[in-house]
Design a protein around this motif. Structure first.
Motif, PDB file in Angstrom:
ATOM      1  N   ALA A   1      25.451  25.142  74.446  1.00 20.96           N
ATOM      2  CA  ALA A   1      26.411  26.233  74.298  1.00 20.96           C
ATOM      3  C   ALA A   1      25.877  27.522  74.917  1.00 20.96           C
ATOM      4  O   ALA A   1      26.658  28.334  75.429  1.00 20.96           O
ATOM      5  CB  ALA A   1      26.736  26.452  72.823  1.00 20.96           C
TER       6      ALA A   1
ATOM      7  N   ARG B   1      19.947  17.243  66.968  1.00 21.47           N
ATOM      8  CA  ARG B   1      21.278  17.192  67.574  1.00 21.47           C
ATOM      9  C   ARG B   1      21.950  18.570  67.548  1.00 21.47           C
ATOM     10  O   ARG B   1      22.554  18.996  68.523  1.00 21.47           O
ATOM     11  CB  ARG B   1      22.138  16.157  66.853  1.00 21.47           C
ATOM     12  CG  ARG B   1      23.476  15.943  67.507  1.00 21.47           C
ATOM     13  CD  ARG B   1      24.216  14.824  66.849  1.00 21.47           C
ATOM     14  NE  ARG B   1      23.610  13.553  67.250  1.00 21.47           N
ATOM     15  CZ  ARG B   1      24.115  12.379  66.954  1.00 21.47           C
ATOM     16  NH1 ARG B   1      25.217  12.292  66.244  1.00 21.47           N
ATOM     17  NH2 ARG B   1      23.533  11.274  67.362  1.00 21.47           N
TER      18      ARG B   1
ATOM     19  N   ARG C   1      20.276  20.815  70.121  1.00 17.28           N
ATOM     20  CA  ARG C   1      20.701  20.493  71.482  1.00 17.28           C
ATOM     21  C   ARG C   1      22.085  21.065  71.769  1.00 17.28           C
ATOM     22  O   ARG C   1      22.327  21.616  72.844  1.00 17.28           O
ATOM     23  CB  ARG C   1      20.711  18.983  71.698  1.00 17.28           C
ATOM     24  CG  ARG C   1      21.124  18.610  73.095  1.00 17.28           C
ATOM     25  CD  ARG C   1      21.137  17.118  73.294  1.00 17.28           C
ATOM     26  NE  ARG C   1      21.657  16.828  74.606  1.00 17.28           N
ATOM     27  CZ  ARG C   1      21.191  15.917  75.405  1.00 17.28           C
ATOM     28  NH1 ARG C   1      20.176  15.183  75.022  1.00 17.28           N
ATOM     29  NH2 ARG C   1      21.724  15.702  76.566  1.00 17.28           N
ATOM     30  N   ARG C   2      22.991  20.959  70.811  1.00 21.26           N
ATOM     31  CA  ARG C   2      24.331  21.526  71.010  1.00 21.26           C
ATOM     32  C   ARG C   2      24.271  23.032  71.186  1.00 21.26           C
ATOM     33  O   ARG C   2      25.018  23.587  71.989  1.00 21.26           O
ATOM     34  CB  ARG C   2      25.241  21.157  69.845  1.00 21.26           C
ATOM     35  CG  ARG C   2      25.690  19.729  69.887  1.00 21.26           C
ATOM     36  CD  ARG C   2      26.695  19.431  68.818  1.00 21.26           C
ATOM     37  NE  ARG C   2      27.079  18.029  68.894  1.00 21.26           N
ATOM     38  CZ  ARG C   2      27.564  17.345  67.889  1.00 21.26           C
ATOM     39  NH1 ARG C   2      27.764  17.935  66.723  1.00 21.26           N
ATOM     40  NH2 ARG C   2      27.877  16.079  68.035  1.00 21.26           N
ATOM     41  N   ARG C   3      23.406  23.700  70.456  1.00 17.62           N
ATOM     42  CA  ARG C   3      23.258  25.153  70.609  1.00 17.62           C
ATOM     43  C   ARG C   3      22.704  25.506  71.983  1.00 17.62           C
ATOM     44  O   ARG C   3      23.141  26.473  72.594  1.00 17.62           O
ATOM     45  CB  ARG C   3      22.350  25.717  69.518  1.00 17.62           C
ATOM     46  CG  ARG C   3      23.014  25.775  68.172  1.00 17.62           C
ATOM     47  CD  ARG C   3      22.111  26.396  67.152  1.00 17.62           C
ATOM     48  NE  ARG C   3      22.743  26.391  65.842  1.00 17.62           N
ATOM     49  CZ  ARG C   3      22.104  26.526  64.712  1.00 17.62           C
ATOM     50  NH1 ARG C   3      20.793  26.692  64.710  1.00 17.62           N
ATOM     51  NH2 ARG C   3      22.752  26.489  63.573  1.00 17.62           N
TER      52      ARG C   3
END
Length: 155
Positions: A58, A50, A53-55
């Motif tokens: 971004a 998770r 994926r956020r990185r």
């Protein structure tokens, strides 16, 4: 994965608290601790994925779009685009891996035979999950590519 790990951990905890008899030939404490450890590992992996994926989001990397039915309808277009138009988002090596996975799933020759109680089916399930995830992600990215291409102004 995060929720699945939590579920496994909860199963391990309830086994430790409420179970007195053996579980599949193992002492209840060993089964409970084993489920807790596996649950924590799966939850940790889910948390790590998770964060990764956020990185990626971004950094501006494209995110797959579309629901199951849109992605299923996009699969023939994706394969056609990869074969005829040279769509760079789907390398030929990935298509070859998809074909190998399909051959492995339908062939009677198996690395771990189905005669082994749980493990024999687990390898097929793992290959099937990888194949479905890989195809779903690739078609979601292709849908993103189509949408981005259609939003560009004509030259």
């Amino acid at each position: 994965m995060l929720y699945f790990g939590g579920l496994l951990g909860l199963m391990g905890l309830t086994t430790l608290v409420f179970r007195d008899a053996d579980v599949a030939g193992l002492p209840a404490a060993a089964a409970g601790v084993g489920l807790l450890v596996v649950g924590a590992a799966v939850a940790g992996l889910g948390l790590l994925l998770r964060v990764r994926r956020r990185r990626r989001v971004a950094r501006g990397e494209p995110v797959p779009i579309g629901d199951f039915f849109e992605r299923a309808r996009a699969l023939p277009r994706l394969l056609r685009a990869a074969r005829q138009e040279g769509y760079a988002g789907l390398p030929k090596s990935r298509m070859a891996l998809w074909v190998l996975a399909l051959v492995y799933l339908v062939s009677p020759i198996d690395i771990l035979p189905e005669l082994l109680p749980i493990i024999g089916v687990a390898d097929d399930a793992g290959v099937a999950v990888w194949l479905l995830t890989s195809v779903s992600t690739a078609t979601g990215l292709y849908l993103r590519h189509e949408r981005d291409r259609s939003e560009l102004p004509p030259v």
